[in-house]
Enzyme design. Sequence first.
Site, PDB file in Angstrom:
ATOM      1  N   ASP A  73      27.084  23.180  32.563  1.00 23.09           N
ATOM      2  CA  ASP A  73      27.809  22.633  33.722  1.00 23.09           C
ATOM      3  C   ASP A  73      29.267  22.326  33.350  1.00 23.09           C
ATOM      4  OD1 ASP A  73      28.082  20.655  36.212  1.00 23.09           O
ATOM      5  OD2 ASP A  73      26.071  20.729  35.833  1.00 23.09           O
ATOM      6  N   HIS A 108      30.988  16.850  38.330  1.00 26.46           N
ATOM      7  CA  HIS A 108      29.676  17.407  38.633  1.00 26.46           C
ATOM      8  C   HIS A 108      28.627  17.267  37.224  1.00 26.46           C
ATOM      9  CE1 HIS A 108      26.701  20.895  39.462  1.00 26.46           C
ATOM     10  NE2 HIS A 108      27.047  20.559  40.512  1.00 26.46           N
ATOM     11  N   SER A 132      21.883  21.096  43.160  1.00 27.08           N
ATOM     12  CA  SER A 132      22.553  20.701  41.705  1.00 27.08           C
ATOM     13  C   SER A 132      22.067  19.538  41.292  1.00 27.08           C
ATOM     14  CB  SER A 132      24.027  20.772  41.819  1.00 27.08           C
ATOM     15  OG  SER A 132      24.642  21.892  41.578  1.00 27.08           O
TER      16      SER A 132
END
Length: 779
Positions: free
Chosen positions: A150, A225, A555
């Site tokens: 990620d 994220h 996600s």
Amino acid sequence: MASTPKSSLFLSTLFFFCVFMNTHLAFSLNTYIVQLHPQTKTSASYYPSKLDWHLSFLERTVSLQENGNSRFSSRLLYSYRSAIEGFAAVLSEPEVQLLRRMHDVITVRPDRRLEVHTTYSYKFLELDVQGVGAWSKSAFGRGTIIGILDTGVWPESPSFSDHGMPAPPKKWKGVCQEGQNFNASSCNKKLIGARFFIKGHHVANAPLESDVSPEYVSPRDSSGHGTHTSSTAGGSPVSMASVLGNGAGTAQGMAPGAHVAIYKVCWFNGCYSSDILAAMDVAIRDGVDVLSLSLGGFPIPFYDDTVAIGSFRAAAKGISVICAAGNNGPIKNSVANEAPWVTTVGASTLDRRFPAFVRMGNGRYLYGESMFPGNHFPRAERELEVVYITGGDMGSEFCLEGSLSRAQVSGKMVVCDRGVNGRAEKGEVVKKAGGVAMVLANTEINLEEDSVDAHVLPATLIGYSEAVQLKSYINSTKHPTAKLRFMGTVIGRSRAPSVARFSSRGPSLNNPLILKPDVIAPGVNIIAAWPQNLGPTGLLGDSRRVNFTVMSGTSMACPHVSGIAALIHSAHPDWSPAAVKSAIMTTADATDHYGKPIRDGNVPADHFSIGSGHINPSKAIDPGLIYDIKPDDYTTHLCSLGYTRSEIFTISHRNISCKEILRKTRGFSLNYPSISAIFNGNKTVKVISRTVTNVGAPNSIYSVEVRAPEQVRIIVKPRKLLFRRVHQTLSYKVYVIAKKGAKSGSTTQGELRWVHSSKTRYKVRSPITVSWTNKQRNN
Ligand SMILES: *[C@@H]1O[C@H](CO)[C@@H](O)[C@H](O)[C@H]1NC(C)=O
Ligand SMILES: *[C@@H]1O[C@H](CO)[C@@H](O)[C@H](O)[C@H]1NC(C)=O
Ligand SMILES: *[C@@H]1O[C@H](CO)[C@@H](O)[C@H](O)[C@H]1NC(C)=O
Ligand SMILES: *[C@@H]1O[C@H](CO)[C@@H](O)[C@H](O)[C@H]1NC(C)=O
Ligand SMILES: *[C@@H]1O[C@H](CO)[C@@H](O)[C@H](O)[C@H]1NC(C)=O
């Protein structure tokens, strides 16, 4: 693949210097992934190491083009050994042509850009129920390692505290890679490893020196994220967590006892396949049990898809690979990361809502949702003039940067249509122009989808039908007014789970014989950890500081399943990735918390949106039966899809003759936990075989229950399975018999369940999809 504003990923840039940016060449240089023959009978044996062997290809190509005066070794980005055999290098087109003709070179593929696609969700999934919840049966995932590819991690976040964590297992070989604001002391017994892979991204995004930026050249997360996804999978418990007072409670990941290893592969301009492959390559050797990839692109054939290829090798080594399905729903065929050896995860809603009504000047209320501003914010609840500015070519209806003038919006509530720019970004634009509140209005594209944000000003998000009412009210009067009413956090009053509108849908473009996505998991308004130097919107102008924020996307759904997979690995260390996935799929729920079929908008969801259904962790730990698959079965399956010998070799490194295999395995069906039959031509009967392994109790009797799809008859033989022993396997056949009159292009759906004789104990469910096509396939 977050559907939250991308801005935080794109606003920043990085400054990084690299040798090959200086070379002046007639041909432009790009990154390519060169896959080599893995067998031992290659020229590899002449070289002292694999690295030397890989370099020898560059020596022979690059020197020929540049009269030997360039350092060919500087062209090498990565040398791969575990995810594939081969390397990534920076090459010109003529060099690529040369390489393609060389002995031992299988493919030369251009690099590909992909994108990144809680306090409460563990309760929704009933993980914490004493004695029966998945946590008590799996020791919270202790002893397992989840690898996350990620944007990196914020190691100081309380979600990565290692309080009460044991040392990592002996097999762990990973490292804590030093870099900008990151060193060995950034890791601990929770965050046991962190590395970064930037070379592919760097080649494709020549840095602009003027944009020296906050993107850390290290495993440290610049966008948020990765911190969010990794804490969702394996975050430690943090009490009193909330986003500015919203959704308050104890935050923790799905597998709070698992260790977490971070592989930073996504940067301000996306995630490059050469970097992703390098991370998978190393993660396989590091010793992870689960790989979690909340990233992806559009579906492409498996032999061209580095994630599919790398994950094949990972799965063959016992690693569960869990991927986000993508945020391109509700468009059909949009599901990505759909290789059969990967678990593909779509997104669903929770029953937690953040109501924030718009009270229009005419006295009518419109339902909306918002995370701003916590429980009370009197100023926003004032009556304000409300404006919706259309016309002109600045995009003022979308509240694009620079499209709103102070004269028009100062002191007012501004209506902004969703789309084009990020949701939170619109709030910043309104605020900068002097607006004091915002109503985000869904369009026909989003309908009633409700991803909330922690906006920088009082704001609410309304659905499409509410937006139509608000705009017609504004249009109906000279002085339209409105006020916002924030109601805080409300749990349990809405139907959930339901399918998130943005969640990518099947059928799989590359392989309609396998139903995808496999399952859905919470992916809307998920609260998880956040970098402590960012505001909750991730916007540079947001000066608020939080430890948690809210995000939506597949996600966010993916790491829920990665955490569950870690729990199952912990409870059953000897299970294959296919067995782990089977457990997750056959125990998934097709019904919501009201016991009614899961919905997709206003209609019942079909299998192409939910796959096997919504994950049910406590059942997944103890599924009764599993459908296991060996790596060789996948290659046979690829044969039955009509893949060529060289395509199959590229994916599996197995040199097989499909003709022979298909002759030997006549009537082969991949032992997948869901069932899909495709009729073409005039065929009217399909025979599908399956084999189940008893992982429940000895002397177990199961009987089959079938809900046949329309237009077909289903016969299952035998109708009862009697297992004397644990680990015993038994096979059955499903005869799918098409009735006359089904139209080409149509699809019908049903299900098959093996029900344990004790009835309440195990129900092992497989969804069935039947499609009719006139496309010719050789299956
Ligand atoms: C490691 O990083 C931490 C936090 O960034 C810093 O406080 C510490 O001094 C660093 N240690 C070394 C040895 O550089
Ligand atoms: C606003 O009203 C005008 C005139 O009554 C009409 O033509 C227009 O379509 C209306 N617009 C909206 C968005 O309702
Ligand atoms: C965030 O967590 C740290 C502990 O790591 C704590 O000191 C700080 O107060 C928290 N910040 C907020 C806004 O809760
Ligand atoms: C695969 O095997 C065939 C027959 O044995 C051989 O001709 C071919 O070169 C092999 N292909 C690869 C890529 O090794
Ligand atoms: C299907 O059946 C029809 C009529 O019996 C025949 O004309 C046609 O050729 C058949 N198609 C295939 C693909 O076998």
